[in-house]
Scaffold this motif. Structure first.
Motif, PDB file in Angstrom:
ATOM      1  N   LYS A   9       0.826  -1.213   0.000  1.00 26.21           N
ATOM      2  CA  LYS A   9       0.000   0.000   0.000  1.00 26.21           C
ATOM      3  C   LYS A   9       0.858   1.260   0.000  1.00 26.21           C
ATOM      4  O   LYS A   9       0.507   2.271  -0.591  1.00 26.21           O
ATOM      5  N   GLY A 221      -2.703  17.152  -0.495  1.00 24.80           N
ATOM      6  CA  GLY A 221      -4.015  16.637  -0.902  1.00 24.80           C
ATOM      7  C   GLY A 221      -4.529  17.393  -2.126  1.00 24.80           C
ATOM      8  O   GLY A 221      -4.996  16.782  -3.103  1.00 24.80           O
ATOM      9  N   ILE A 224      -2.467  16.368  -5.203  1.00 24.90           N
ATOM     10  CA  ILE A 224      -2.823  15.026  -5.699  1.00 24.90           C
ATOM     11  C   ILE A 224      -4.116  15.107  -6.521  1.00 24.90           C
ATOM     12  O   ILE A 224      -4.209  14.557  -7.623  1.00 24.90           O
ATOM     13  N   ASN A 225      -5.096  15.837  -5.990  1.00 26.36           N
ATOM     14  CA  ASN A 225      -6.369  15.943  -6.717  1.00 26.36           C
ATOM     15  C   ASN A 225      -6.167  16.604  -8.073  1.00 26.36           C
ATOM     16  O   ASN A 225      -6.722  16.169  -9.082  1.00 26.36           O
ATOM     17  N   LYS A 228      -4.318  14.183 -10.424  1.00 25.26           N
ATOM     18  CA  LYS A 228      -5.186  13.082 -10.879  1.00 25.26           C
ATOM     19  C   LYS A 228      -6.178  13.582 -11.922  1.00 25.26           C
ATOM     20  O   LYS A 228      -6.442  12.903 -12.919  1.00 25.26           O
ATOM     21  N   SER A 237      -4.139   7.085 -14.923  1.00 25.36           N
ATOM     22  CA  SER A 237      -4.239   7.203 -13.459  1.00 25.36           C
ATOM     23  C   SER A 237      -2.895   6.828 -12.832  1.00 25.36           C
ATOM     24  O   SER A 237      -2.693   5.712 -12.363  1.00 25.36           O
ATOM     25  N   ASP A 239       0.458   6.604 -10.410  1.00 28.54           N
ATOM     26  CA  ASP A 239       0.745   6.562  -8.975  1.00 28.54           C
ATOM     27  C   ASP A 239       1.507   7.835  -8.602  1.00 28.54           C
ATOM     28  O   ASP A 239       2.384   8.258  -9.350  1.00 28.54           O
ATOM     29  N   SER A 334      -0.361   7.961   3.114  1.00 29.45           N
ATOM     30  CA  SER A 334      -1.105   6.949   2.369  1.00 29.45           C
ATOM     31  C   SER A 334      -2.588   7.330   2.291  1.00 29.45           C
ATOM     32  O   SER A 334      -3.221   7.195   1.235  1.00 29.45           O
ATOM     33  N   ALA A 335      -3.115   7.852   3.395  1.00 26.98           N
ATOM     34  CA  ALA A 335      -4.535   8.235   3.407  1.00 26.98           C
ATOM     35  C   ALA A 335      -4.832   9.363   2.419  1.00 26.98           C
ATOM     36  O   ALA A 335      -5.956   9.497   1.930  1.00 26.98           O
ATOM     37  N   LEU A 336      -3.822  10.169   2.126  1.00 23.47           N
ATOM     38  CA  LEU A 336      -4.017  11.243   1.140  1.00 23.47           C
ATOM     39  C   LEU A 336      -4.125  10.705  -0.281  1.00 23.47           C
ATOM     40  O   LEU A 336      -4.533  11.428  -1.192  1.00 23.47           O
ATOM     41  N   GLY A 337      -3.700   9.453  -0.471  1.00 22.27           N
ATOM     42  CA  GLY A 337      -3.740   8.873  -1.815  1.00 22.27           C
ATOM     43  C   GLY A 337      -2.364   8.706  -2.425  1.00 22.27           C
ATOM     44  O   GLY A 337      -2.253   8.385  -3.613  1.00 22.27           O
ATOM     45  N   ALA A 339       1.007   6.809  -3.322  1.00 16.96           N
ATOM     46  CA  ALA A 339       1.352   5.393  -3.499  1.00 16.96           C
ATOM     47  C   ALA A 339       2.595   5.027  -2.724  1.00 16.96           C
ATOM     48  O   ALA A 339       2.861   3.847  -2.491  1.00 16.96           O
TER      49      ALA A 339
END
Ligand SMILES: Cc1cc2nc3c(=O)[nH]c(=O)nc-3n(C[C@H](O)[C@H](O)[C@H](O)COP(=O)(O)O)c2cc1C
Length: 372
Positions: A9, A221, A224-225, A228, A237, A239, A334-337, A339
Motif C-alpha cells: 500500500k 491533498g 494530488i487531486n 489526478k 491514473s 501513482d 497513504s490516506a491522502l492517496g 502510493a
C-alpha cells in the motif's frame, strides 16, 4: 496503469544513492560520499528488505563550489550494474531530454530490462541547470522544454512498439528509426517530477509515476487531486509519490537533535545558494502572466526555503522522529492517496539498517506493507 512494483500500500524507494551528498545540503563529516562499495551494500540491503525501487539523480557537475553532487555515477550504466547485483528491486535511470537521444534511451532501457529481467524504469527530466547544459553544448529553453520532452517521449514509446518509422516533428527529424531488442516489460514505468504547470501537464500525459513535493498535508491533498484530474484528461491514473528526508531514532529528541546537527549546524549554504541561483532559469518562466496558483506557491516557498534548516534540500519534506512517529506520517501520506515515498538519509549505510529493523515491521503491522 497502476501496479508497478507490486501491491504494497505504501511503496518505498531509495533516492539519490549515486551522488555525493545524496539529497541533503549538509557538510557533516558522515554525510553520504557515494562510494561504490557502499552503494552496492545499500542496494542489496534494500533489495533484501523488499524496498521497491532505487531512483538515482542524473547530474553532470556539483552544486557550485560545494562538494554536494560533485561526484555522481551515471544513471544508465549504474542501473545495469546494480541490477546485476540485486534480485528484485526496480532500477530507474534518469534521462535529460536534450542530452540523450530517444533511440539511445530505448536501447539502454532494453539492455537494463534484460539484465534485470524486467526491472528497468525511466525518469524523464527536462532540466533546470544551465551550467550542466552548457557542458553538452545544449541550451535550456525554460518555455518549451516540456514540449520537447513530450515529443521525445512519443518517439521513445513508438520505438518500444517495435515499429520502424521516420519522425518529422517540431524538435526532431529522424530517419529509419528502429530498436532491437525491445524491453521485457511492455512498458517500463515512466516517471516525471515536473512541478511547474507545463511539467505537470507533461507528467499527466506521459508518466506512470509522478513525484510531487510535500509541504503540508493540505497542500499535498490539493496537489494530488489536481494531478489526478489532469491525468484523467488523458485517461491515465498514475501513482503519485513524494520524496522525504528521514531521521529516525529511538527518541524524538535524538532525532531532532541529529537533524539540527547536520541540517543546521553543518548546512552547506553555498550549495543552497547555487541551487537557488540555477533554478531561477526555469522559475522565472513561472512568474509570467497567467502563472497558475501552483507556480506562484512554488516560487514563494522556494524563496523562503532554507532560511532555517539550510541543509535540508528544497522540496524535501523532513520526517523526523521515532519509528512510531515515522509510521504515523506514512499512514497520513497513504490516506491522502500517495502510493509511496522516496527515502533520503544523511548516510544511507548508517541509517537504513535501523529503518529496516524498526520501521518496516511497524509498517507491516499498520497494513502499509506486507512481510517480505
Ligand atoms: C524525485 C525527483 C527526482 C528528480 N530527478 C532529477 C534528475 O535526476 N535530474 C534533474 O535534472 N532533475 C531532477 N529532478 C527535477 C525535476 O525533473 C523538475 O525539474 C523539478 O521538480 C522542477 O519542476 P519543473 O521542471 O516543472 O520546473 C527531480 C525532482 C524530483 C522531485
Amino acid at each position: 496503469m497502476a501496479g508497478y512494483f507490486g501491491d504494497n500500500k505504501f511503496k518505498l524507494g531509495l533516492f539519490g544513492l549515486n551522488c555525493s551528498g545524496g539529497c541533503t545540503l549538509s557538510a557533516a563529516p558522515e554525510a553520504w560520499q557515494a562510494n561504490w562499495p557502499d552503494i552496492v551494500k545499500v542496494a542489496q540491503m534494500g533489495d533484501e528488505a523488499g524496498i521497491e525501487f532505487m531512483l538515482p539523480i542524473a547530474r553532470w557537475r556539483g552544486l557550485g563550489k560545494s562538494w554536494v553532487w560533485e561526484k555522481s555515477f551515471e544513471t544508465f550504466t549504474q542501473a545495469a550494474a546494480l541490477g546485476a547485483l540485486t534480485k528484485r528491486i526496480g532500477v530507474f535511470v534518469t534521462a535529460h531530454v536534450p542530452l540523450v537521444a530517444p533511440v539511445v534511451a530505448a536501447k539502454a532501457i532494453a539492455t537494463i530490462d534484460h539484465v534485470t529481467n524486467g526491472r528497468a524504469g525511466l525518469n524523464i527530466v527536462c532540466g533546470w541547470n544551465t551550467d550542466e547544459f552548457k557542458m553538452h553544448g545544449a541550451s535550456l529553453d525554460g518555455e518549451r522544454r516540456y514540449d520537447q520532452g513530450l515529443e521525445w517521449y512519443k518517439i521513445f514509446m513508438k520505438l518500444l512498439s517495435g515499429e520502424a518509422f521516420d519522425w518529422n516533428g517540431e524538435f526532431y527529424h529522424l530517419e529509419n528509426l528502429v530498436t532491437n531488442p525491445l524491453p521485457i516489460q511492455k512498458r517500463p514505468p515512466v516517471m516525471s517530477a515536473g512541478s511547474s504547470s507545463s511539467g505537470q501537464e507533461f507528467a499527466a500525459e506521459a508518466a506512470d509515476i509522478m513525484f510531487t513535493t510535500m509541504h503540508s498535508y493540505e497542500q499535498t491533498g490539493d496537489t494530488i487531486n489536481r494531478l489526478k484530474a489532469l491525468a484523467a484528461q488523458h485517461n491515465r491514473s498514475p501513482d503519485i509519490y513524494v520524496q522525504s528526508l528521514y531521521v529516525c531514532r529511538p527518541t524524538r529528541k535524538e532525532a531532532e537533535d541529529y537533524y539540527y546537527y547536520f541540517a543546521e549546524e553543518h548546512a552547506d549554504p553555498e550549495a543552497l545558494a547555487y541551487f537557488k541561483r540555477q533554478k531561477s532559469a526555469t522559475l522565472a518562466q513561472r512568474t509570467r502572466e497567467g502563472s497558475s496558483a501552483a507556480d506562484v506557491a512554488t516560487i514563494t516557498r522556494m524563496r523562503a526555503e532554507g532560511e532555517r534548516y539550510a541543509g535540508n534540500f528544497p522540496g524535501m519534506n523532513p520526517i523526523i522522529g521515532t519509528p512510531d512517529d515515522v509510521v504515523e506520517e506514512m499512514k497520513k501520506m497513504s490516506a491522502l492517496g500517495l502510493a509511496g515515498g522516496a527515502l533520503v538519509f544523511l548516510n544511507y549505510l548508517n541509517e537504513l539498517p535501523y529503518f529496516v529493523q524498526e520501521v518496516l515491521p511497524r509498517m507491516e503491522r499498520a497494513g502499509l506493507r506486507r512481510k517480505v
